[in-house]
Design a protein around this motif. Structure first.
Motif, PDB file in Angstrom:
ATOM      1  N   ILE A 284      -6.670   7.796  10.546  1.00 29.98           N
ATOM      2  CA  ILE A 284      -5.533   7.164  10.233  1.00 29.98           C
ATOM      3  C   ILE A 284      -6.115   5.284   8.967  1.00 29.98           C
ATOM      4  CG2 ILE A 284      -3.943   5.596  11.590  1.00 29.98           C
ATOM      5  CD1 ILE A 284      -2.969   8.522  11.077  1.00 29.98           C
ATOM      6  N   PRO A 285      -5.732   5.142   8.327  1.00 30.48           N
ATOM      7  CA  PRO A 285      -6.163   3.645   7.398  1.00 30.48           C
ATOM      8  C   PRO A 285      -5.347   2.995   8.381  1.00 30.48           C
ATOM      9  CG  PRO A 285      -3.627   4.839   6.959  1.00 30.48           C
ATOM     10  CD  PRO A 285      -4.005   5.611   7.564  1.00 30.48           C
ATOM     11  N   PRO A 286      -6.241   1.541   7.953  1.00 32.69           N
ATOM     12  CA  PRO A 286      -5.931   0.446   9.029  1.00 32.69           C
ATOM     13  C   PRO A 286      -4.341  -0.317   7.981  1.00 32.69           C
ATOM     14  CG  PRO A 286      -7.439  -0.239   7.079  1.00 32.69           C
ATOM     15  CD  PRO A 286      -7.643   1.581   7.228  1.00 32.69           C
ATOM     16  N   GLY A 287      -3.836  -1.021   9.201  1.00 38.27           N
ATOM     17  CA  GLY A 287      -2.762  -1.207   8.851  1.00 38.27           C
ATOM     18  C   GLY A 287      -1.166  -0.196   9.214  1.00 38.27           C
ATOM     19  N   CYS A 288      -0.253  -0.300   8.180  1.00 38.22           N
ATOM     20  CA  CYS A 288       0.303   0.405   8.565  1.00 38.22           C
ATOM     21  C   CYS A 288       0.447   1.815   8.313  1.00 38.22           C
ATOM     22  CB  CYS A 288       2.258   0.253   7.113  1.00 38.22           C
ATOM     23  SG  CYS A 288       3.499   0.870   7.836  1.00 38.22           S
ATOM     24  N   ARG A 289       0.587   3.328   8.810  1.00 38.49           N
ATOM     25  CA  ARG A 289       0.254   4.656   8.717  1.00 38.49           C
ATOM     26  C   ARG A 289       1.569   5.288   7.444  1.00 38.49           C
ATOM     27  NH1 ARG A 289      -0.870   7.318  14.046  1.00 38.49           N
ATOM     28  NH2 ARG A 289      -1.822   4.885  15.219  1.00 38.49           N
ATOM     29  N   PHE A 290       2.280   4.247   7.083  1.00 38.68           N
ATOM     30  CA  PHE A 290       3.526   4.686   6.117  1.00 38.68           C
ATOM     31  C   PHE A 290       2.908   4.631   4.721  1.00 38.68           C
ATOM     32  CE2 PHE A 290       7.548   4.864   3.576  1.00 38.68           C
ATOM     33  CZ  PHE A 290       8.047   6.649   3.705  1.00 38.68           C
ATOM     34  N   GLN A 291       1.861   3.503   4.647  1.00 40.44           N
ATOM     35  CA  GLN A 291       1.771   2.181   3.664  1.00 40.44           C
ATOM     36  C   GLN A 291       1.688   2.938   2.209  1.00 40.44           C
ATOM     37  OE1 GLN A 291      -2.621   0.497   3.409  1.00 40.44           O
ATOM     38  NE2 GLN A 291      -2.356   1.199   5.453  1.00 40.44           N
ATOM     39  N   ASP A 292       0.265   4.328   2.439  1.00 40.27           N
ATOM     40  CA  ASP A 292       0.527   4.882   1.172  1.00 40.27           C
ATOM     41  C   ASP A 292       1.152   6.065  -0.033  1.00 40.27           C
ATOM     42  OD1 ASP A 292      -1.879   4.178   1.233  1.00 40.27           O
ATOM     43  OD2 ASP A 292      -2.754   6.203   2.549  1.00 40.27           O
TER      44      ASP A 292
END
Length: 327
Positions: A284-292
């Protein structure tokens, strides 16, 4: 007091290198006689949430790591396995996906319904169990129940098998029914019949329902409240009216816009899509999970994960820059 309260639930699966958290800090509640819809793409954690409530997570590799699951104020996670078995079917029942794989092919449908009745309704005679089984088949609209009771799952259509699953789930009069995509792989006519059946039985029996689905049309017709899940988290929660008319998370808006609809000239409009794919739960990336995948992403979305906060009475969203206006 809510019938069911799920608080900060975390359910994960151990891999070779780490733990993949399929349900990550999920909280919601279900009121008596109400229907909660849980929606989201495949792999977002909907079914794992339901299996966690039923304590049916395969261990190993799965495990409930944190959180509380309260049913009528009692912790389900604190119950012994013996007591939990008395809760399953008797107080909380579940309709599983794919009735052909959920039903045992070597037993008649009558045997499988009567087994649940025998297990939870002690003291009934053999003839009373037989009568109760026929009564359940009648309740779910199976024609000629006296004959169907002796048939095997492969002799029945998909819609009939789904009705058998519903009969098994309702045989002991549960207070809560969890329906995990109950209309998957059924044609639209049978889907409508199954949903109408669940709605009718809910009103007749006064039970609460958790409906897990990816079909937003089903949610609009049947649910009181909606929880939108993404990558293991609830990212928006509210009433059906709020979610459908005033969505605040950009993922929710994307889901709604990807449903086929007609313009004012009765012409089918071009389908919108959500770019990209759901992130890997083990990375999971840092920040919001929907960012990409978000069209409104900003710098703060990439640094800090947004928490659920109330944006309107009873309407919560996990987004730093919520969608404004109506869909």
């Amino acid at each position: 007091m809510a019938l069911l309260e799920v608080k900060n639930l975390k359910t994960g699966f151990k891999t070779e290198n780490d733990v993949m958290m399929a349900v990550d800090d999920v909280s919601f509640q279900v009121e008596k006689g109400k229907t909660l819809g849980i929606v989201g793409e495949s792999g977002c954690g909907k079914s794992v949430t339901s299996l966690s409530i039923m304590r049916l997570i395969p261990n190993p590799p799965g495990k409930i790591y944190e959180g509380e699951i309260l049913f009528n104020g009692e912790s389900l996670l604190a119950l012994s396995e013996k007591k939990m078995r008395s809760v399953r079917g008797n107080h909380i029942s579940m309709i599983f996906q794919e009735p052909m794989t959920s039903l045992n092919p070597v037993f008649t449908v009558g045997d499988q319904i009567s087994e649940a009745i025998k297990l939870h309704m002690k003291g009934l005679t053999k003839s009373q169990i037989h009568e109760k089984t026929i009564e359940m088949l009648q309740l779910v609209g199976i024609p000629e129940p006296e004959a169907r009771i002796n048939e095997y799952p492969h002799q029945l259509s998909g819609g009939m098998r789904q009705r058998i699953m519903i009969a098994m789930a309702l045989s002991c009069g549960p207070e809560l029914l969890i329906a995990d995509e109950p209309t998957t792989a059924l044609d639209v006519t049978i889907q409508a019949q199954i949903l109408e059946l669940i709605n009718r039985l809910q009103k007749e029996l006064g039970m609460a329902v958790i409906l897990i689905t990816h079909d937003l049309g089903v949610v609009a017709e049947t649910c009181d409240n909606v929880a939108v899940m993404y990558a293991g988290k609830i990212i928006e929660y509210g009433s059906v009216r709020d979610i459908f008319h005033r969505p605040k998370h950009h993922y929710t808006k994307g889901l709604l816009n990807s449903v086929p609809h007609f313009d004012s000239g009765k012409r089918l409009t071009r389908l919108e899509t959500i770019p990209g794919i759901v992130p890997n739960l083990s990375d999971i990336p840092p920040g919001c999970r929907f960012q990409d995948r978000c069209t409104a992403v900003q710098n703060d979305c990439k640094d800090t994960e947004p928490e659920l906060h109330e944006i309107l009475p009873g309407h919560t969203v996990a987004c730093f820059h919520p969608f404004q206006g109506q869909r």
